[in-house]
Design an enzyme around this catalytic site. Structure first.
Site, PDB file in Angstrom:
ATOM      1  N   ASP A   1      -2.095  -2.029   2.039  1.00  0.00           N
ATOM      2  CA  ASP A   1      -2.006  -1.099   0.912  1.00  0.00           C
ATOM      3  C   ASP A   1      -2.843   0.128   1.276  1.00  0.00           C
ATOM      4  OD1 ASP A   1      -1.782   0.003  -1.829  1.00  0.00           O
ATOM      5  OD2 ASP A   1      -1.121  -2.011  -2.342  1.00  0.00           O
TER       6      ASP A   1
ATOM      7  N   HIS B   1       2.195   3.266  -0.763  1.00  0.00           N
ATOM      8  CA  HIS B   1       0.983   2.427  -0.620  1.00  0.00           C
ATOM      9  C   HIS B   1       0.605   2.285   0.852  1.00  0.00           C
ATOM     10  CE1 HIS B   1       0.229   1.241  -4.784  1.00  0.00           C
ATOM     11  NE2 HIS B   1       1.542   1.204  -4.954  1.00  0.00           N
TER      12      HIS B   1
ATOM     13  N   GLU C   1       6.078   2.085  -6.424  1.00  0.00           N
ATOM     14  CA  GLU C   1       5.265   3.279  -6.681  1.00  0.00           C
ATOM     15  C   GLU C   1       5.237   4.254  -5.500  1.00  0.00           C
ATOM     16  OE1 GLU C   1       2.076   1.507  -9.829  1.00  0.00           O
ATOM     17  OE2 GLU C   1       1.623   1.102  -7.725  1.00  0.00           O
TER      18      GLU C   1
END
Ligand code: ACM
Ligand code: ZN
Length: 509
Positions: free
Chosen positions: A189, A257, A321
Site C-alpha cells: 500500500d 495505493h 480508490e
C-alpha cells in the site's frame, strides 16, 4: 504423593453453530490410553490433533493406521468416506460415544473441521500448554455439519503496520478453530511494501521503510516503521496455513495505493517522482502510469513471483480508490487512451485490470479486486470484493453470473471502534442482499472480514479490534441463516472467550 485430579467441565458450546446437534447420554474420557486411528491420507490431521491434545494433557497419544483395529477400546477415529452421500464438501459428521469418537467426511478438510468442533467440545483448558491435572470428560453427542458458504475469509493489512510471523500464525490458529478457509493478505500500500520480490529489490530496500506515522492529531510521530516477509518466510506461513486448510490470497494493490511502489521505482509513475513512502493515510494521488509499457512489464514480473510462491488460484490485485488526476495530464496515458479508443479517463483502470486479468489467466490464475474494478468491460472471470458504494453495480455483476465476496465496510471492517460497529451489528450482517433472487445466491461465494491497520500498531491492539467480531463473522460464514441467533451466540461466546484467554489472546467489546 499423587495429586487428586480435577474434573473438567465439558459443554456443547460451538462456534460456528453446527447444522445439527443431537445430545446423547454418557461421556468419553480422554486418557493416556486413548489411541488416534486414522486413514493414511489423514496423517496431517491426526498429527494436528495429537499435538494440541498432547500439549494440554501431557498424554502422548499414539497414532495408528486403520486397519488393523486391535483391541483398543478408547479411540478417536478419523476417516475419509467418499461414499457417504449425506456429507457435503467441507462437511463432516462427528459422533462421540463412551468408547469412541468418530469423525468422518468426504474430504480431509471436512475431517479437519470435525476436529475443530471436537476441540470446542473439550474443556477450554485444551487450549492450554499445561493442564495436566484434569480429568478430560467429553459429553456424548452426534453432529452433522457443513458450511453455508465456500469462502470464509479474513483480511489483514500489514502495509500500514507490520506484525510479523508469530502474530500471523496465532491468527491462523484462531481462524482454523473458527473454520475460516481464506486468509487475504494485504501486503502492499502507500505506507509500505512488505513482500520480497527478487527481481525488484528496491521494493523492499526502499518501499518497506517509512519515517514515521501521522497521529490522529495530525502530527508526524517520528517513529520509523519497517519490515517485510522474505520469500522463505512466506513459504513457511503458506505451509502453516495449508496444514489448517486455509488458502492465502496475496494482494498487491495496483494501480492505486502505490506510493511505496513508485517511491522504489519512480519511472512507473506519470510524473517520474521523486516520492517518499507515505507517512499519512487516505487516498493518494500518485498512482501507476497506465501509458507506459514498463508498468505492465514490472507488474507482470511481480505477479510471476507471487504465483510461484502462493498456491492460490485467486490473486488479489486491489484496484480500490484510484484517482485519475495524474493520468489526465500525462502524455503517455493520453496516448494510451486514444490508441485504445477508451471513452473516459477512468476507463484506463479497466484497461489495466483486464490486461492483468488476461495475464493471470494465461498463468492459470484468476484476478480478484475491490468493487472499484467493476465496469461493463471488465473481464468476465474477475472476482469482485464488495466493500463500499456501488451496490447496484455489484448486484448487476452477480446477476450476470459473476462471483462476489462480501465485505460491507460498516459491518465487517474490524478496524472501526466498537461504538460504531458493535458486535451485534457485525453478527446481524448478512452477505446476501435482501432483494437478490435466489437463483443468483450461488454467485455470492461468501463473506470476508477486514482489518485495516492504519491505527493498529501492535498485536494487543490488533487482537482487541479483531476479537470478538471475527467470531461473529465465522458464524455468518458457516451456520445456516435460519439457525443464527444472537442470544445463543452471546452465551456460546462466553465459553469461546475463555479459550481466547487461555490462548493469551486479547479481545475487545
Ligand atoms: C478499501 O477499504 N479501500 C478497500
Ligand atoms: Zn501516465
Amino acid at each position: 504423593m499423587t495429586l487428586k485430579k480435577e474434573r473438567s467441565i465439558s459443554e456443547i458450546s460451538i462456534i460456528p453453530e453446527p447444522v445439527k446437534i443431537i445430545p446423547e447420554d454418557g461421556e468419553f474420557i480422554l486418557t493416556n490410553k486413548t489411541v488416534i486411528l486414522t486413514d493414511a491420507q489423514l496423517k496431517k490431521n491426526a498429527e494436528f490433533l495429537k499435538k494440541i491434545l498432547t500439549q494440554a494433557t501431557g498424554f502422548n497419544l499414539p497414532i495408528k493406521e486403520i486397519p488393523p483395529r486391535d483391541k483398543d477400546s478408547n479411540v478417536i477415529i478419523l476417516k475419509v468416506n467418499d461414499n457417504n452421500k449425506k456429507l457435503k464438501p467441507e462437511g463432516y459428521s462427528l459422533h462421540i460415544s463412551p468408547t469412541e469418537i468418530n469423525i468422518s467426511a468426504i474430504t480431509p478438510a471436512g475431517v479437519f473441521y470435525g476436529i475443530q468442533t471436537l476441540l470446542q467440545i473439550l474443556p477450554p483448558e485444551i487450549e492450554s500448554s499445561n493442564a495436566t491435572n484434569l480429568v478430560w470428560a467429553i459429553l456424548c453427542v452426534k453432529i452433522e455439519d457443513y458450511p453455508r458458504f465456500p469462502w470464509r475469509g479474513f483480511m489483514l493489512d500489514e502495509s500500514r503496520h507490520f506484525f510479523g510471523k508469530d502474530v500471523v500464525k496465532k491468527l491462523l490458529d484462531q481462524m482454523a478453530r473458527l473454520k475460516f478457509n481464506k486468509f487475504h493478505w494485504h501486503l502492499t500500500d502507500d505506507q509500505g511494501w512488505r513482500i520480497e520480490i527478487k527481481k525488484y529489490p528496491l521494493l523492499t530496500e526502499i518501499g518497506s521503510k517509512r519515517k514515521g506515522t501521522i497521529t490522529p492529531q495530525n502530527r508526524l510521530d517520528g517513529i520509523p516503521v519497517s519490515g517485510f516477509y522474505s520469500q522463505n518466510d512466506l513459504k513457511e506461513i503458506i505451509d502453516y496455513a495449508a496444514e489448517r486448510f486455509i488458502t492465502i490470497i496475496p494482494e498487491i494493490d495496483v494501480p492505486g495505493h502505490t506510493t511505496a511502489f513508485i517511491a522504489s521505482y519512480p519511472e512507473l509513475s506519470c510524473t517520474g517522482g521523486p516520492f517518499e513512502v507515505s507517512t499519512h493515510f487516505g487516498i493518494h494521488r500518485e498512482v501507476l502510469c497506465i501509458g507506459k509499457e514498463k508498468t505492465f512489464q514490472v507488474v507482470q514480473d511481480i505477479f510471476d513471483e507471487i504465483i510461484e510462491i502462493f498456491p492460490s488460484e485467486i490473486i488479489h490485485t486491489g484496484g480500490d480508490e484510484t484517482p485519475t488526476r495524474r493520468w489526465k495530464r500525462c502524455p503517455d496515458c493520453q496516448t494510451r487512451l486514444n490508441k485504445e479508443g477508451l471513452e473516459k479517463l477512468g476507463d484506463l483502470q479497466v484497461y489495466f485490470t483486464n490486461r492483468i486479468a488476461d495475464y493471470l489467466s494465461s498463468q492459470g490464475c484468476r484476478l480478484m479486486g475491490w468493487n472499484e474494478i467493476l465496469n461493463e468491460k471488465l473481464s468476465k472471470n474477475a472476482v469482485c470484493q464488495y466493500w463500499f458504494g456501488q451496490i447496484l453495480e455489484v448486484i448487476d455483476h452477480i446477476r450476470n453470473g459473476r462471483d462476489v465476496i462480501m465485505s460491507e465496510m460498516t459491518a465487517v471492517y474490524l478496524n472501526y471502534p466498537y461504538k460504531i460497529t458493535p458486535l451485534i451489528k457485525t453478527y446481524q450482517y448478512d452477505p446476501i442482499p435482501n432483494d437478490l433472487e435466489e437463483k443468483y445466491h450461488q454467485y455470492i461465494l461468501g463473506i470476508e472480514a477486514c482489518l485495516w491497520a492504519e491505527f493498529v500498531k501492535d498485536r494487543k491492539r490488533l487482537e482487541w479490534q479483531v476479537f470478538p467480531r471475527l467470531i461473529a463473522v465465522a458464524e455468518t460464514g458457516w451456520t445456516p441463516k435460519k439457525k443464527k441467533n444472537f442470544n445463543s451466540f452471546e452465551k456460546r461466546l462466553d465459553s469461546y472467550l475463555k479459550r481466547l484467554e487461555i490462548s493469551g489472546i486479547n479481545y475487545g467489546q
